[in-house]
Every structure is written in structure tokens, then in C-alpha cells.
Design an enzyme around this catalytic site. Structure first.
Site, PDB file in Angstrom:
ATOM      1  CB  THR A  57      39.382  38.787  39.132  1.00  0.00           C
ATOM      2  OG1 THR A  57      38.975  38.564  37.799  1.00  0.00           O
ATOM      3  CG2 THR A  57      39.867  40.195  39.263  1.00  0.00           C
ATOM      4  CG  ASP A 116      44.127  38.352  37.649  1.00  0.00           C
ATOM      5  OD1 ASP A 116      43.943  37.191  37.255  1.00  0.00           O
ATOM      6  OD2 ASP A 116      43.184  39.121  37.964  1.00  0.00           O
ATOM      7  NE  ARG A 125      44.996  31.626  35.610  1.00  0.00           N
ATOM      8  CZ  ARG A 125      45.642  30.764  36.399  1.00  0.00           C
ATOM      9  NH1 ARG A 125      45.025  30.230  37.435  1.00  0.00           N
ATOM     10  NH2 ARG A 125      46.889  30.437  36.156  1.00  0.00           N
ATOM     11  CE  LYS A 150      41.081  39.130  34.817  1.00  0.00           C
ATOM     12  NZ  LYS A 150      41.216  38.221  35.941  1.00  0.00           N
ATOM     13  N   GLY A 155      34.260  39.342  38.513  1.00  0.00           N
ATOM     14  CA  GLY A 155      32.947  38.706  38.464  1.00  0.00           C
ATOM     15  C   GLY A 155      32.711  38.133  37.082  1.00  0.00           C
ATOM     16  CB  SER A 206      38.619  34.660  43.664  1.00  0.00           C
ATOM     17  OG  SER A 206      39.479  34.823  42.558  1.00  0.00           O
ATOM     18  CG  ASP A 250      42.406  33.352  43.832  1.00  0.00           C
ATOM     19  OD1 ASP A 250      41.981  34.148  42.972  1.00  0.00           O
ATOM     20  OD2 ASP A 250      41.742  32.415  44.288  1.00  0.00           O
ATOM     21  CB  SER A 261      44.190  35.648  40.356  1.00  0.00           C
ATOM     22  OG  SER A 261      43.053  35.947  41.096  1.00  0.00           O
TER      23      SER A 261
END
Lengths: 269, 277
Positions: free
Chosen positions: B44, B60, B62, B76, B90, B172, B209, B212
Site C-alpha cells: 500500500t 493504490d 494492490r 482500499k 496494513g 509501505s 514501492d 504498491s
């Protein structure tokens, strides 16, 4: 791993030597660990790293507790108190909030400076705010600063194994004027004319001890606090950002912020 | 003096003793070479920004299970109340259930007070619940909404601490997104600029990242109106293959052929399309 080394010898909590406490990541009860207490209070930044079973794809912030690394300070003067704090909240090495307000109002003329775990101190402050507000309505008068400090102490001592909170309670009440009470990790409570706390406080004990004089004016106290916190923020990695100050007196609360470029300048800084 | 006894009576409150035991067991299992099943996490990048008329939340899409993408297009940004939405990072289950529980309680509260819920109420409820579970609920949230006191934005950490700020990022990819915010955030932006800023911040998380990826969802909340833009930007459309592994009929020569008819009756026929996006 986090070590809390607490030096006591005051206030009748314990005059026996106990072992240095090792705080394990899981927040259970630590009653099966023998503890050792010694004399002064040192506040270490609380970066509790837990078992990271997932790969290092994700920074440990989900597991690491958010800590107000911190430098906090409170000074009594004739007619009130001056309180100050830095503004940095860290999750490990990342600054989660660079403009934190660590001076939390508990009542109209009573504030607390928070250091230690952000979650713990926020929860404690919310609970004490509620209790003190209720008590004040029952009494139908302004609560005493000592009452607020006692409420903090009761909570911090009762749940000392589970909490990591170092709090300075400061304010003004009609009966005893400006007062500063310190409630460090472990749940001791004592009144002091000057008190510093947080991880950055270690670096300014000498400065505070040599520069404090009884009977300073409000402006002198403000300058003293701002300079002490600037020095702490300069040396402590877990403290930084801006300096937040507040003056609590009979007239009320005046708050101010000193931004980074306006901080007092020292020759080595 | 605190007593030093292993069998101390634990009066009231949760006991997290088993969590320590579980962690030790997991360490033992890992030593033997096996790995315990990984919880699905939303690796995330989530973020939020307060602008002139309200708040813009971005995320995002994923969801990962260890190193495998479990869901390429998960949602999300969760509904809390008509004027309040919450992005979650998380453990996916934790964010989903936590937001649903608070959404339900907030609706009851709102019916009881007869007023539109306030963002600070949702914040209080979330932080008190997360603190009660001492960080074992792995939900890191960005809560945003508009109420009678204006637009508000909070970041809520798994241990129960919250920060009220004009711009926040979590997950992240939060460092990548925060870099974009710190560069280009201004107070009182216009809606288009705010949406561009959030889109770019999430894109920074997606492309820098590993946790994500996929698309960018946006949620624009103003007084009296919510634009749930899903997807707002398909940053990672599946490409078209340039070559083909289909061979022409007759490429392989047939030597013999034996046909055995199976006499079956078609009783029922139903078609279910697979999501191969």
C-alpha cells in the site's frame, strides 16, 4: 530491544535495588521478569522492533510503535508556568509527524507535556481529561494541578508494566499558583520548580541546572525554555522540528511557536 | 513493591500472553524450514490532503500475500459514513473489519444524536479500539471527511496514536508519497490541483514501492458531495502481446486418429466469466 533504566530513591516507591527491565515486543504482563531500579530517570526513544516475519518489503512501521522521542520542559515562575516541547514524532527512523503538538490541554489552565509512546500518552491524556472534567463539574470549581498530576500518577503506576509514558503536568490554580509536577516512566510523582523530560532531556540537564534561577520573570522563563529545548533538539536525533511554548497563568493560556529558522543560535549549533 | 510471580492473577483487560507464545512457536517453525501462512496485506500507498473545499483521499489497488499479488484491483478506500471515508493500510482483514465496525457504530451514534457524524468522533472510536488491542490489529488508517466544522484529515496508527494534519501518507509507499507532498503541497489548493497532487503521490508509491501497484483510486469529499473515483487512473494497464504462440493448423502432422464418442446429455449450462483483468 528496549531498556528502561529507572533510577529511584525518592518518593517511597522502592528503595531496593532491582534488575534492569528488558521490554519484550509483545505487550503482555512482565510480572515474571525481575526488575532492578536505580536513581535518575533516563528516557530512551521507544523504537520497539517486533518479530518481522514478513520480508523487508514493508518498513517496520506497522510493527514499530510510534514514539514521541522528545524534549519537553516546564518551568514555574511567579504567577504561572512556562511549558515547552519539540514537535517530532518518530516511527523508527521515519518522522511520522514533524509538527506534533505535545502540549496537551487537560483542563482550562492545566496542560501536560507528553513523551514516550504516542499511543499510550494520547490514551492516558484523553482518560485523565475526562476524569478531571467530571471531577471539576462535581466540585463546581477549577481543579487543582496536583489533582491532575495525581490522576496521571494513578494511571501510570497502576499500568506501569503495559505503558511507556513520561509526562510533565503543569498549570495554574487559584490555591497554589503555578506548579510543575513530573510523572516519569514507572509512575512516580513529584513537584519540581523546573522539570525536563524525554530522550533529549539527557543532553540539557547541565544547561538547566546551571542556568535556572529562582524568581525569573515570564520573559526570562520563555527564553530559558526556548534555549534549552533548542540545545536538546540539536543533539538528540529523536527531537526536532519547531519549538512549541505555552504560558499558563491566571489570565489564561498564551501559546506560541518558534519555527526552525527562528530558533536561538549558539556558536557550535 | 510489585510481586514477582509467574502465576499472577490478571485482573480485567485483555491478556496477550498467547501472542508471545505464538511468536515463539512461529520462530520454531521457521527454524525447521517451514513458513507459516502469510496474512494478506495491503502493501500500500495511501494518502490524503485537505484542500479549499474539502479533502481528497487516494489509494493504490494492490493486495499482496507475501511476495504474490493476491488482488490486482482491491478497494482500499472504505466507507465510514456519507461524509467520512477511510483509507486502510496494513493487514487487509483488519482494515476491512475495523472500518466496518466503526461505520456501523457511527451510524447508530448518528441516529441517536440526530446529526451528521463528525470526523473527530470516528477518529476517537478508531483510536480507542486500536489502543485496546495494543497494536495487534494491524490497521494503519487515513481518515478524512467534511462535517459541520469543515474538512478534517487524520492518520491513525495500529497502536492507537493519531495525528491531525493537512496532508498525510501511510503504507509501505508512504515515504515516496510524502516526498511528493512535501514538495508540492500548498494550503487552500483548488480541487483539480489537489486531485493531481494526490494522484502523483500515489503514483510515486506505485512505481517506487514493490508493495504498491496497479491503479489509483481517488475519493473527493466536499460538503454535501462525495466523488468516489474508482479507478481514477489506470496507471498499469495490462499490455498487448506482440507475438503469438498459436501455430497454424497442420504444423504438426497427424499419423493416426481414433475417435470415441461419449454419450452425455447436457442437463444444465451456466456461464461464469473469470476476472482476467
Amino acid at each position: 530491544m528496549h531498556f528502561t533504566v529507572v533510577f529511584s530513591g525518592l518518593s517511597g516507591v522502592c528503595d531496593r535495588l532491582r534488575q534492569a527491565r528488558v521490554r519484550t515486543p509483545a505487550a503482555g504482563s512482565f510480572s515474571n521478569v525481575v526488575k532492578l531500579k536505580m536513581a535518575a530517570v533516563l528516557q530512551f526513544p521507544a523504537s520497539v522492533s517486533t518479530f518481522n516475519n514478513y520480508n523487508d518489503l514493508y518498513p517496520d512501521w506497522t510493527q514499530t510503535e510510534v514514539s514521541t522521542g522528545t524534549s519537553i520542559m516546564a518551568v514555574e515562575f511567579e504567577g504561572g508556568v512556562v511549558i515547552g516541547a519539540d514537535s517530532r514524532t518518530t516511527t523508527g527512523a521515519y518522522i511520522a509527524n514533524r509538527v506534533t503538538d505535545k502540549l496537551t490541554p487537560i483542563h482550562e489552565r492545566i496542560f501536560c507535556c507528553r513523551s514516550g509512546s504516542a499511543a499510550d500518552t494520547q490514551a492516558i491524556a484523553d482518560a485523565v481529561t475526562y476524569q478531571l472534567g467530571f471531577h471539576s463539574i462535581e466540585l463546581d470549581e477549577a481543579p487543582l494541578v496536583q489533582t491532575a498530576a495525581s490522576l496521571f500518577r494513578d494511571m501510570c503506576y497502576r499500568y506501569r508494566e503495559e505503558l511507556m509514558a513520561g509526562i510533565i503536568v503543569a498549570g495554574w490554580d487559584p490555591r497554589r499558583g503555578g506548579q510543575v509536577y513530573t510523572v516519569p516512566v514507572g509512575g512516580m510523582m513529584t513537584r519540581q520548580p523546573v522539570s525536563v523530560g524525554g530522550s533529549g532531556s539527557s543532553y540539557i540537564y547541565g544547561y538547566v541546572d546551571s542556568n535556572y534561577r529562582a524568581g525569573m520573570s515570564k520573559e526570562e522563563c520563555l527564553k530559558f525554555t526556548a534555549e534549552a529545548l533548542t540545545l536538546a533538539m540539536e543533539r538528540d536525533g529523536s527531537s526536532g522540528g519547531v519549538v512549541r511554548l505555552a504560558v499558563i497563568s491566571e489570565q489564561g493560556v498564551e501559546r506560541q511557536v518558534i519555527l526552525g529558522n527562528q530558533l536561538p543560535k549558539f556558536s557550535t549549533v | 513493591m510489585a510481586s514477582v510471580s509467574v502465576c499472577q492473577y490478571h485482573s480485567g483487560g485483555f491478556s496477550f500472553e498467547n501472542c508471545k507464545r505464538n511468536a515463539l512457536l512461529e520462530a520454531d517453525i521457521n527454524k525447521l524450514g517451514f513458513s507459516s501462512p502469510a496474512a494478506r496485506k495491503t502493501g500500500t500507498t495511501i494518502c490524503g490532503v485537505v484542500y479549499k473545499d474539502g479533502v481528497v483521499l487516494g489509494a493504490d489497488t494492490r493486495a499482496t500475500e507475501g511476495m504474490v499479488v493476491a488482488d490486482k484491483n482491491c478497494s482500499k478506500i472504505h466507507y465510514i459514513s456519507p461524509n467520512i471515508y477511510c483509507c486502510g493500510a496494513g493487514t487487509a482483514a483488519d482494515t476491512e473489519m475495523t472500518t466496518q465496525i466503526i461505520s456501523s457504530n457511527l451510524e447508530l451514534h448518528s441516529l441517536s444524536t440526530g446529526r451528521l457524524p463528525r470526523v473527530t468522533t470516528a477518529n476517537r472510536m478508531l483510536k480507542q479500539m486500536l489502543f485496546r488491542y495494543q497494536g495487534y490489529i494491524g490497521a494503519a488508517l487515513v481518515l478524512g471527511g467534511v462535517d459541520c466544522n469543515g474538512p478534517h484529515l487524520y492518520s491513525i496508527y495500529p497502536h492507537g496514536s493519531t495525528d491531525k494534519l493537512p496532508y498525510v501518507t501511510m503504507g509501505s509507499g508512504s515515504l515516496a508519497a510524502m516526498a511528493v507532498f512535501e514538495d508540492r503541497y500548498r494550503p487552500n489548493m483548488e480541487e483539480e490541483e489537489a486531485k493531481r497532487l494526490v494522484r502523483d503521490a500515489i503514483a510515486a508509491g506505485i512505481f517506487n514501492d514493490l508493495g504498491s501497484g496497479s491503479n489509483i483510486d481517488l475519493c473527493v469529499i466536499t460538503k454535501g458531495n462525495v466523488d468516489y473515483l474508482r479507478p481514477h487512473d489506470m496507471a498499469n494497464k495490462k499490455g498487448v502481446r506482440t507475438g503469438s504462440y498459436r501455430y497454424k493448423h497442420g504444423t504438426t502432422g497427424v499419423l493416426t486418429k481414433a475417435v470415441t464418442p461419449l454419450n452425455l446429455e447436457v442437463v444444465e449450462e451456466s456461464v461464469q466469466t473469470m476476472d482476467t483483468s
